[in-house]
Write an enzyme that holds these catalytic residues in place. Structure first.
Site: not given
Length: 320
Positions: A118, A176, A196
């Site tokens: 992304e 990130h 996560r």
């Protein structure tokens, strides 16, 4: 029918870290903490529908079925695959979880899912806003696992201050997290897979702790570097494209429109425009549309010539 630029009804997603800032774009938000507007997408967790014109009300998946390569281009259309990208606007009123995304080849990917590379373009940022962007130098799997076990993961993460106009490329494997006070446009692979590492020990929307995926995260992190890059873009030349991200999945460029700008689509790929700020007009052979911040348009590959005019900042994304 003649091709025309497609605008979609966004799919709104409530998130524990979201808020109400997306209302500034004129969106009609449902109740709750809305963190994401999926503005162009065709995913099992949300498919956007066309607003206006002959295709009004059709889902992006139905547009693909009816118009195939004519609209999406030879690179963008596959009979057995969904639309390849997902476009979002994110309102981060609180910190997002510290996370990482797998690539397409991770053997534990959920069925039917892709990896997730992304990029972010910062639309606005409150004073002092920051993000987490990668690991500190020298942190490998063993060091990170130990830090997680000892409850000091934040010591291993690199923090970066951000302001409007900053751009971040985030290939799969990059640790990130967006943090409180930023509003972001995101262009990504068509994937909803997130692992996560850490979530600040906070409850989710249901009051229970959100699931962590520590082992998967440790497996997919690119410890030797993922190829992540960042760019400050506030000196972009008017009426010229500045490349922000060049990945195997998309190319994203920034353009500052200052005078009429004649452009054209390519027959091998659709083009996506995200209006970041300012206002202006999009014109094509037999139509025009007024443009405002937060609007996203999918230009069919067969559209051909079009013109941008006004005073505005635009992101242009297409397939490499």
């Amino acid at each position: 029918m003649k091709p025309y630029p497609l605008k979609f009804q966004p799919e709104m997603k409530e998130r524990v870290w979201g808020g109400r800032a997306l209302e500034q774009f004129g969106f009609d938000l449902p109740e709750g903490r809305i963190g994401e507007a999926w503005t162009i997408g065709d995913h099992a967790n949300g498919t956007t529908r066309v607003v206006g014109g002959e295709l009004d009300g059709l889902g992006l998946n139905e547009v693909r079925e009816q118009h195939g390569a004519e609209f999406f281009g030879s690179k963008g259309y596959s009979q057995d695959a969904r639309f390849p990208l997902l476009i979002k606007l994110l309102d981060c009123q609180d910190d997002l979880s510290v996370q990482v995304h797998p690539n397409d080849h991770y053997e534990k990917l959920p069925a039917g899912e892709l990896g997730k590379t992304e990029m972010w373009y910062v639309l606005s940022a409150k004073p002092g806003a920051k993000i987490i962007y990668g690991l500190k130098d020298g942190v490998g799997r063993e060091e990170l696992a130990k830090a997680i076990d000892e409850g000091r993961i934040m010591d291993s993460l690199q923090e970066v201050s951000v302001e409007a106009g900053d751009s971040f490329y985030i290939p799969a494997g990059t640790v990130h997290a967006l943090c409180a006070g930023v509003l972001v446009a995101e262009i990504q692979q068509n994937s909803d897979t997130t692992y996560r590492l850490y979530d600040y020990n906070r409850p989710g929307l249901d009051g229970k702790p959100r699931e962590l995926h520590v082992e998967d995260s440790l497996n997919v992190i690119a410890y030797e570097g993922s190829g992540a890059t960042r760019l400050k873009t506030n000196n972009a030349e008017p009426n010229a494209w500045l490349e922000l991200a060049h990945s195997p999945y998309f190319i994203t460029e920034k353009g500052v429109v200052a005078k009429p700008w004649s452009l054209s689509t390519s027959p091998d790929t659709f083009t996506i425009l995200v209006i970041c700020d300012g206002s202006g007009k999009l014109s094509w052979e037999d139509g025009e549309a007024e443009l405002a911040p937060g609007e996203c348009y999918l230009l069919p590959a067969s559209l051909g010539s079009y013109t941008l005019d006004g005073k505005m900042t635009v992101l242009r994304s297409y397939l490499p």
